[in-house]
Design a protein around this motif. Structure first.
Motif, PDB file in Angstrom:
ATOM      1  N   ARG A 149      -1.854  -4.598 -13.362  1.00 36.16           N
ATOM      2  CA  ARG A 149      -0.572  -4.033 -13.071  1.00 36.16           C
ATOM      3  C   ARG A 149      -0.484  -4.426 -11.517  1.00 36.16           C
ATOM      4  NH1 ARG A 149      -3.953  -0.680 -15.871  1.00 36.16           N
ATOM      5  NH2 ARG A 149      -4.873   0.175 -13.876  1.00 36.16           N
ATOM      6  N   MET A 150       0.995  -4.641 -11.056  1.00 35.26           N
ATOM      7  CA  MET A 150       1.463  -5.014  -9.791  1.00 35.26           C
ATOM      8  C   MET A 150       2.196  -3.969  -9.276  1.00 35.26           C
ATOM      9  SD  MET A 150       2.846  -8.218  -7.989  1.00 35.26           S
ATOM     10  CE  MET A 150       4.229  -8.567  -9.217  1.00 35.26           C
ATOM     11  N   ILE A 151       1.972  -3.576  -8.012  1.00 36.03           N
ATOM     12  CA  ILE A 151       2.738  -2.490  -7.347  1.00 36.03           C
ATOM     13  C   ILE A 151       3.362  -2.968  -6.024  1.00 36.03           C
ATOM     14  CG2 ILE A 151       0.971  -1.381  -6.128  1.00 36.03           C
ATOM     15  CD1 ILE A 151       3.775   0.702  -7.907  1.00 36.03           C
ATOM     16  N   LEU A 152       4.764  -2.863  -5.900  1.00 32.71           N
ATOM     17  CA  LEU A 152       5.421  -3.358  -4.629  1.00 32.71           C
ATOM     18  C   LEU A 152       6.833  -2.537  -4.395  1.00 32.71           C
ATOM     19  CD1 LEU A 152       7.692  -5.265  -5.700  1.00 32.71           C
ATOM     20  CD2 LEU A 152       6.100  -6.937  -5.981  1.00 32.71           C
ATOM     21  N   VAL A 153       7.452  -2.779  -3.372  1.00 30.20           N
ATOM     22  CA  VAL A 153       8.572  -2.372  -2.863  1.00 30.20           C
ATOM     23  C   VAL A 153       9.329  -3.412  -2.874  1.00 30.20           C
ATOM     24  CG1 VAL A 153       9.887  -0.873  -1.336  1.00 30.20           C
ATOM     25  CG2 VAL A 153       7.640  -0.115  -1.717  1.00 30.20           C
ATOM     26  N   LEU A 154      10.591  -3.364  -3.841  1.00 25.46           N
ATOM     27  CA  LEU A 154      11.673  -4.300  -3.749  1.00 25.46           C
ATOM     28  C   LEU A 154      12.899  -3.803  -3.250  1.00 25.46           C
ATOM     29  CD1 LEU A 154      12.189  -6.801  -5.252  1.00 25.46           C
ATOM     30  CD2 LEU A 154      13.092  -5.846  -7.172  1.00 25.46           C
ATOM     31  N   ARG A 155      13.316  -4.516  -2.134  1.00 26.71           N
ATOM     32  CA  ARG A 155      14.375  -3.874  -1.330  1.00 26.71           C
ATOM     33  C   ARG A 155      15.594  -4.748  -1.687  1.00 26.71           C
ATOM     34  NH1 ARG A 155      13.337  -2.792   4.229  1.00 26.71           N
ATOM     35  NH2 ARG A 155      15.325  -3.003   5.214  1.00 26.71           N
ATOM     36  N   GLU A 156      16.691  -4.047  -2.208  1.00 21.60           N
ATOM     37  CA  GLU A 156      17.854  -4.574  -2.413  1.00 21.60           C
ATOM     38  C   GLU A 156      19.024  -4.009  -1.338  1.00 21.60           C
ATOM     39  OE1 GLU A 156      18.704  -4.031  -6.373  1.00 21.60           O
ATOM     40  OE2 GLU A 156      17.424  -5.336  -7.105  1.00 21.60           O
ATOM     41  N   GLY A 157      19.288  -4.891  -0.282  1.00 21.78           N
ATOM     42  CA  GLY A 157      20.288  -4.496   0.660  1.00 21.78           C
ATOM     43  C   GLY A 157      19.173  -3.114   1.613  1.00 21.78           C
ATOM     44  N   SER A 158      19.764  -1.940   1.649  1.00 25.66           N
ATOM     45  CA  SER A 158      19.254  -1.025   2.366  1.00 25.66           C
ATOM     46  C   SER A 158      18.415  -0.067   1.392  1.00 25.66           C
ATOM     47  CB  SER A 158      20.179  -0.187   3.174  1.00 25.66           C
ATOM     48  OG  SER A 158      21.235   0.422   2.227  1.00 25.66           O
ATOM     49  N   VAL A 159      18.254  -0.275   0.035  1.00 27.00           N
ATOM     50  CA  VAL A 159      17.710   0.397  -0.827  1.00 27.00           C
ATOM     51  C   VAL A 159      16.440  -0.188  -1.193  1.00 27.00           C
ATOM     52  CG1 VAL A 159      17.862   1.523  -3.139  1.00 27.00           C
ATOM     53  CG2 VAL A 159      19.955   1.246  -1.673  1.00 27.00           C
ATOM     54  N   GLY A 160      15.412   0.691  -1.045  1.00 26.58           N
ATOM     55  CA  GLY A 160      14.096   0.120  -1.681  1.00 26.58           C
ATOM     56  C   GLY A 160      13.547   1.123  -2.576  1.00 26.58           C
ATOM     57  N   ARG A 161      12.863   0.158  -3.735  1.00 24.63           N
ATOM     58  CA  ARG A 161      12.294   1.032  -4.895  1.00 24.63           C
ATOM     59  C   ARG A 161      11.001   0.568  -4.974  1.00 24.63           C
ATOM     60  NH1 ARG A 161      17.693   0.439  -6.437  1.00 24.63           N
ATOM     61  NH2 ARG A 161      18.657   2.432  -6.700  1.00 24.63           N
ATOM     62  N   ALA A 162       9.952   1.632  -5.282  1.00 29.05           N
ATOM     63  CA  ALA A 162       8.764   1.131  -5.616  1.00 29.05           C
ATOM     64  C   ALA A 162       8.923   0.701  -7.091  1.00 29.05           C
ATOM     65  CB  ALA A 162       7.606   2.366  -5.664  1.00 29.05           C
ATOM     66  N   MET A 163       8.240  -0.456  -7.502  1.00 30.81           N
ATOM     67  CA  MET A 163       8.304  -0.960  -8.755  1.00 30.81           C
ATOM     68  C   MET A 163       6.734  -1.394  -9.401  1.00 30.81           C
ATOM     69  SD  MET A 163      11.356  -1.438  -9.332  1.00 30.81           S
ATOM     70  CE  MET A 163      11.523  -2.830 -10.650  1.00 30.81           C
ATOM     71  N   ILE A 164       6.648  -1.162 -10.516  1.00 30.49           N
ATOM     72  CA  ILE A 164       5.283  -1.248 -10.992  1.00 30.49           C
ATOM     73  C   ILE A 164       5.650  -2.692 -12.278  1.00 30.49           C
ATOM     74  CG2 ILE A 164       5.484   0.249 -12.991  1.00 30.49           C
ATOM     75  CD1 ILE A 164       2.200   0.436 -12.436  1.00 30.49           C
ATOM     76  N   PHE A 165       4.823  -3.454 -12.188  1.00 30.11           N
ATOM     77  CA  PHE A 165       4.754  -4.687 -13.169  1.00 30.11           C
ATOM     78  C   PHE A 165       3.561  -4.672 -13.774  1.00 30.11           C
ATOM     79  CE2 PHE A 165       7.575  -5.820  -9.484  1.00 30.11           C
ATOM     80  CZ  PHE A 165       8.427  -6.532 -10.084  1.00 30.11           C
TER      81      PHE A 165
END
Length: 207
Positions: free
Chosen positions: A160-176
């Motif tokens: 599992r990989m966890i990171l925060v993906l940022r698109e513009g001003s919006v960030g979301r914690a994502m799990i892979f």
């Protein structure tokens, strides 16, 4: 911090709470920032680098569910706080840092705190650490605008990989999650973190 910020924000893992209680956060920030080390905000630790705010850090760690027999890659480990916490949950941690000066301080801090199951490696963050792969968990310290393919390839089957993906001003914690040759992903919660240096949005030339 643990009782007021973390346990009140959907974090219920007792082992994680214990690990957070064992690591003095103020020892991993510049002396000038020690008085605010436990505030629920990102703490600057070097130029363009930050110690992740406690609540988001804890929620991300709980999401990847580190177990005692796991090998973890801590990308952009900074001064080593995240490494010290994860070392109390995992079998071993590889702490990857791009800045040699920061890496040296990280190594010293981990030694002072008796963390003997973590190794600090200096290298390109985007390349991960292929010599030590595969990893059961990959943790990324900071927001990124893109996810290097190398990180996905270094996940173990079921990893599992966890990171925060940022698109513009919006960030979301994502799990892979890796299953065989496939890596799937899903969003977990909104999370606004500073960008990890080198992972800003790619600029494209237009006429």
């Amino acid at each position: 911090m643990v009782n007021g910020q973390i346990l009140t924000n959907k974090v219920t893992d007792d082992q994680l709470a214990s690990a957070l209680l064992q690591v003095p956060r103020e020892d991993f920030v510049p002396k000038s920032m020690r008085s605010v080390a436990y505030l629920d905000e990102d703490i600057p630790i070097a130029e363009g680098r930050y110690l992740m705010e406690p609540m988001i850090f804890a929620r991300m760690l709980e999401a990847v569910d580190i177990e005692p027999d796991m090998l973890v890659l801590d990308i952009g480990c900074g001064t080593g706080y995240s490494t010290a916490v994860m070392a109390r949950l995992a079998a071993s941690v590889v702490a990857l840092e791009a800045d040699p000066t920061i890496a040296g301080k990280t190594d010293e801090a981990l030694t002072v705190h008796g963390v003997d199951n973590a190794a600090v490696i200096t290298g390109d963050l985007a390349e991960g650490c292929p010599s030590q792969a595969p990893f059961d968990v990959i943790f990324v310290n900071g927001a990124v605008a893109f996810v290097p393919e190398a990180w996905k390839q270094q996940l173990a089957d079921g990893g599992r990989m966890i990171l925060v993906l940022r698109e513009g001003s919006v960030g979301r914690a994502m799990i892979f999650v890796r299953s065989g040759d496939a890596v799937s992903s899903r969003p977990l919660f909104d999370a606004n973190l500073p960008m990890l240096t080198g992972f800003e949005p790619q600029r494209h030339f237009t006429f």
